[in-house]
Design an enzyme around this catalytic site. Structure first.
Site, PDB file in Angstrom:
ATOM      1  N   GLU A 139       0.604  -1.016  -0.571  1.00  0.00           N
ATOM      2  CA  GLU A 139       0.486  -0.254   0.182  1.00  0.00           C
ATOM      3  C   GLU A 139       0.692   0.441   0.297  1.00  0.00           C
ATOM      4  O   GLU A 139       0.342   2.211  -1.000  1.00  0.00           O
ATOM      5  CB  GLU A 139      -1.315  -0.013   1.267  1.00  0.00           C
ATOM      6  CG  GLU A 139      -2.173  -0.992   1.046  1.00  0.00           C
ATOM      7  CD  GLU A 139      -3.155  -0.684   1.858  1.00  0.00           C
ATOM      8  OE1 GLU A 139      -2.940   0.308   2.701  1.00  0.00           O
ATOM      9  OE2 GLU A 139      -4.947  -1.432   1.992  1.00  0.00           O
ATOM     10  N   GLU A 142       2.527   1.844  -3.172  1.00  0.00           N
ATOM     11  CA  GLU A 142       1.428   2.412  -4.007  1.00  0.00           C
ATOM     12  C   GLU A 142       1.242   3.728  -4.008  1.00  0.00           C
ATOM     13  O   GLU A 142       1.404   4.309  -5.170  1.00  0.00           O
ATOM     14  CB  GLU A 142       0.217   1.624  -4.192  1.00  0.00           C
ATOM     15  CG  GLU A 142      -1.160   1.440  -5.167  1.00  0.00           C
ATOM     16  CD  GLU A 142      -2.033   0.295  -4.744  1.00  0.00           C
ATOM     17  OE1 GLU A 142      -1.889  -0.169  -3.828  1.00  0.00           O
ATOM     18  OE2 GLU A 142      -2.642   0.570  -5.347  1.00  0.00           O
ATOM     19  N   CYS A 170      -8.390  -3.363   3.202  1.00  0.00           N
ATOM     20  CA  CYS A 170      -7.978  -5.134   3.839  1.00  0.00           C
ATOM     21  C   CYS A 170      -8.883  -4.814   4.631  1.00  0.00           C
ATOM     22  O   CYS A 170      -9.079  -5.606   5.493  1.00  0.00           O
ATOM     23  CB  CYS A 170      -6.677  -4.326   4.714  1.00  0.00           C
ATOM     24  SG  CYS A 170      -6.746  -3.186   5.991  1.00  0.00           S
ATOM     25  N   SER A 190      -7.278   0.921  -2.592  1.00  0.00           N
ATOM     26  CA  SER A 190      -5.647   0.219  -3.004  1.00  0.00           C
ATOM     27  C   SER A 190      -6.099  -1.070  -4.086  1.00  0.00           C
ATOM     28  O   SER A 190      -6.612  -2.188  -3.187  1.00  0.00           O
ATOM     29  CB  SER A 190      -5.341   0.211  -1.641  1.00  0.00           C
ATOM     30  OG  SER A 190      -3.590  -1.111  -1.786  1.00  0.00           O
ATOM     31  N   LYS A 230     -14.774 -11.879   6.941  1.00  0.00           N
ATOM     32  CA  LYS A 230     -13.459 -12.084   6.836  1.00  0.00           C
ATOM     33  C   LYS A 230     -13.572 -14.250   6.183  1.00  0.00           C
ATOM     34  O   LYS A 230     -13.066 -14.647   5.354  1.00  0.00           O
ATOM     35  CB  LYS A 230     -12.283 -12.948   7.792  1.00  0.00           C
ATOM     36  CG  LYS A 230     -11.866 -11.705   7.989  1.00  0.00           C
ATOM     37  CD  LYS A 230      -9.827 -11.021   7.154  1.00  0.00           C
ATOM     38  CE  LYS A 230     -10.213  -9.739   7.304  1.00  0.00           C
ATOM     39  NZ  LYS A 230      -8.629  -9.388   6.103  1.00  0.00           N
ATOM     40  N   GLU A 233     -15.128 -12.702   3.074  1.00  0.00           N
ATOM     41  CA  GLU A 233     -13.430 -12.709   1.439  1.00  0.00           C
ATOM     42  C   GLU A 233     -12.300 -14.472   1.534  1.00  0.00           C
ATOM     43  O   GLU A 233     -12.568 -14.014   0.452  1.00  0.00           O
ATOM     44  CB  GLU A 233     -12.567 -11.449   2.827  1.00  0.00           C
ATOM     45  CG  GLU A 233     -11.108 -11.331   1.942  1.00  0.00           C
ATOM     46  CD  GLU A 233     -10.031 -10.821   2.908  1.00  0.00           C
ATOM     47  OE1 GLU A 233      -9.965 -10.374   4.271  1.00  0.00           O
ATOM     48  OE2 GLU A 233     -10.020  -9.457   1.954  1.00  0.00           O
ATOM     49  N   GLU A 238     -11.415 -15.149  -6.777  1.00  0.00           N
ATOM     50  CA  GLU A 238     -10.111 -14.239  -7.266  1.00  0.00           C
ATOM     51  C   GLU A 238      -9.273 -14.469  -6.591  1.00  0.00           C
ATOM     52  O   GLU A 238      -8.049 -14.597  -6.446  1.00  0.00           O
ATOM     53  CB  GLU A 238     -10.250 -12.577  -7.444  1.00  0.00           C
ATOM     54  CG  GLU A 238     -11.013 -11.961  -6.476  1.00  0.00           C
ATOM     55  CD  GLU A 238     -12.491 -11.905  -6.172  1.00  0.00           C
ATOM     56  OE1 GLU A 238     -12.971 -12.580  -5.873  1.00  0.00           O
ATOM     57  OE2 GLU A 238     -12.837 -11.157  -5.064  1.00  0.00           O
ATOM     58  N   CYS A 394     -10.877  -3.101  14.215  1.00  0.00           N
ATOM     59  CA  CYS A 394     -10.997  -5.371  13.659  1.00  0.00           C
ATOM     60  C   CYS A 394     -11.340  -5.054  15.904  1.00  0.00           C
ATOM     61  O   CYS A 394     -11.445  -6.359  16.395  1.00  0.00           O
ATOM     62  CB  CYS A 394      -9.753  -5.908  13.320  1.00  0.00           C
ATOM     63  SG  CYS A 394      -9.210  -5.201  11.197  1.00  0.00           S
TER      64      CYS A 394
HETATM   65 FE1  SF4 Z   1     -13.126  -4.798   8.880  1.00  0.00          FE
HETATM   66 FE2  SF4 Z   1     -14.934  -5.515  11.003  1.00  0.00          FE
HETATM   67 FE3  SF4 Z   1     -14.132  -7.531  10.270  1.00  0.00          FE
HETATM   68 FE4  SF4 Z   1     -12.019  -4.994  10.868  1.00  0.00          FE
HETATM   69  S1  SF4 Z   1     -13.339  -6.860  12.519  1.00  0.00           S
HETATM   70  S2  SF4 Z   1     -12.238  -6.016   8.742  1.00  0.00           S
HETATM   71  S3  SF4 Z   1     -12.902  -3.342  10.500  1.00  0.00           S
HETATM   72  S4  SF4 Z   1     -15.333  -5.859   9.213  1.00  0.00           S
END
Ligand code: SF4
Ligand code: SF4
Length: 420
Positions: A139, A142, A170, A190, A230, A233, A238, A394
């Site tokens: 990052e 970039e 992220c 990013s 997550k 994600e 991809e 987080c």
């Molecule tokens: Fe985003 Fe919340 Fe997950 Fe952290 S804990 S990556 S702020 S959703």
């Protein structure tokens, strides 16, 4: 790309209709207006709008929203089977929260105990702080390329340089929100992967070949995260960089970079099933896991402002050849939860003076949307904007231990919290 059968999860959090009282609390915490239902009636989540953040789950007084993706038994089977190398990548915010599930004071830092418990359960450890360092480098570099081109007005060295301001990428909840609601902002994101996804590709390329001396398909990669988003994600098709890499190098394969994700709550449950107590487990410093070393920059990733500060320090050092002192963040007037800072620097290559303006925001609906609209209108004064969905970052993610007060206590104590 990971074959056509790879499919994104449609939903991570669902409301249990037998438990929901229709009290509307969840609606006030939902950043994406994804919850429907009249007061007093059972509520429902719209999977299209939901960004999987879990804030409804940690704030519902009745425990009605539930994480419906439960990989605990599968991970235990993998650990017991001995057929694969099970690698855990542990996010910074997990080590300050999991102690709570074992009766310790909220906020206890238990890195060595957590490593000890993972080691005893049979995991290899790839600390997410290590790949947070990689995300920061990506990052930061970039950002430097964009500053050199747009601010110092040098010819671009790359032909796919995105526009300024650069937004961090992220937080998967933020990314889903941006994609669904403001696709025009996508070029500003990013291109760096999140630390968890970097960990997956590192484990199944360098880690497989040089550290664990095994094939990439024999690694079962587990993200250990404070976050329900997550789980979404990791399922995005991809994210198959390791398979793409090995396919190009003559070893075709079809596997994800990260196989599954355990939240902090899931991991505590896994330890309890395996009768591993964090209070009594032998501490372990990760000395047999070469991918568990990291810098201080990666550690601050879990708080709001952490990604920004770490990337900015990298950019400042590369541009000026000097270390950045303290970053003087100020609250942005009119927006609760947005902070900004200006950094003056001299480009060591051209001697040109640059003033870099950065912002940090959490709280998508109230704080991030105005920043996006400013950007879309071409009026953003910033060069770099960090976005985290959850209050304070987080550390208060939707996968953390459930505090009886939810995360609503944060607003009341804002003035004295370390991230303010
Ligand atoms: Fe985003 Fe919340 Fe997950 Fe952290 S804990 S990556 S702020 S959703
Ligand atoms: Fe809203 Fe997050 Fe709950 Fe989805 S998980 S309904 S986005 S609070």
């Amino acid at each position: 790309m990971r074959g056509l059968q790879a499919k994104e999860r449609s939903q991570v959090v669902e409301i249990n209709s037998k438990v929901c009282k229709g009290c509307d609390s969840c609606k006030t915490f939902c950043p994406a207006d994804a919850i429907a239902g009249k007061y007093g009636a059972v509520h429902k989540i719209d999977a299209e709008k939901c960004i999987n953040c879990g804030q409804c789950l940690v704030n519902c007084p009745f425990g009605a929203p539930q994480d419906v993706v439960d990989p605990v038994d599968t991970v235990i089977e993998k650990l017991k089977s001995g057929e694969c190398t099970v690698v855990a990548t542990v996010a910074p915010a997990v080590r300050v929260a999991i102690g709570e599930e074992f009766g310790m004071t909220t906020g206890s830092l238990v890195t060595e105990k957590l490593y000890g418990a993972l080691n005893k359960a049979g995991f290899k450890i790839l600390d997410t702080n290590l790949t947070a360092d990689q995300t920061i480098m990506e990052e930061g570099m970039e950002l430097i390329a964009k500053i050199r081109h747009y601010v110092v007005e040098e010819p671009a060295q790359e032909d796919h340089l995105g526009p300024l301001p650069q937004y961090t990428s992220c937080c998967p909840a933020w990314i889903k929100f941006a994609e669904a609601n403001y696709p025009q902002i996508i070029p500003h994101l990013s291109s760096a992967k999140s630390p968890m996804m970097m960990a997956g590709s590192l484990a199944k390329t360098y880690g497989a070949k040089e550290v664990w001396k095994t094939g990439p398909e024999s690694i079962y990669m587990v993200g250990i995260m404070p976050c329900t988003a997550k789980k979404f994600e990791a399922s995005r098709p991809e994210f198959s960089s390791a398979a793409d890499y090995w396919t190009k190098h003559g070893q075709p394969g079809n596997y994800p970079d990260v196989d599954t994700v355990l939240t902090t709550r899931d991991l505590a449950r896994l330890f309890k099933i395996l009768r591993i107590d964090l209070n009594t487990v032998e501490e372990y410093d990760g000395h047999n896991d070469p991918l568990s070393a990291y810098s201080g920059a990666g550690t601050i990733f879990g708080n709001t402002g952490g990604v920004m500060e770490a990337a900015l320090r990298t950019a400042y050092f590369v541009i000026t050849g000097k270390e950045l002192d303290i970053l003087p963040f100020e609250p942005v007037r009119g927006l609760k939860g947005v902070k900004e800072a200006s950094v003056k620097m001299t480009d060591s290559k051209t001697g040109k003076e640059i003033i870099l303006k950065v912002a940090v925001a959490h709280g998508i609906k109230e704080n991030v949307v105005p920043l996006i609209e400013q950007t879309v209108d071409g009026k953003s004064p910033y060069h770099f904007i960090e976005v985290m969905n959850c209050p304070g970052g987080c550390v208060n993610g939707g996968g953390q231990p459930i505090n009886p007060m939810g995360t609503s206590w944060i607003d009341k104590y804002k003035a004295i919290l370390p991230w303010n």
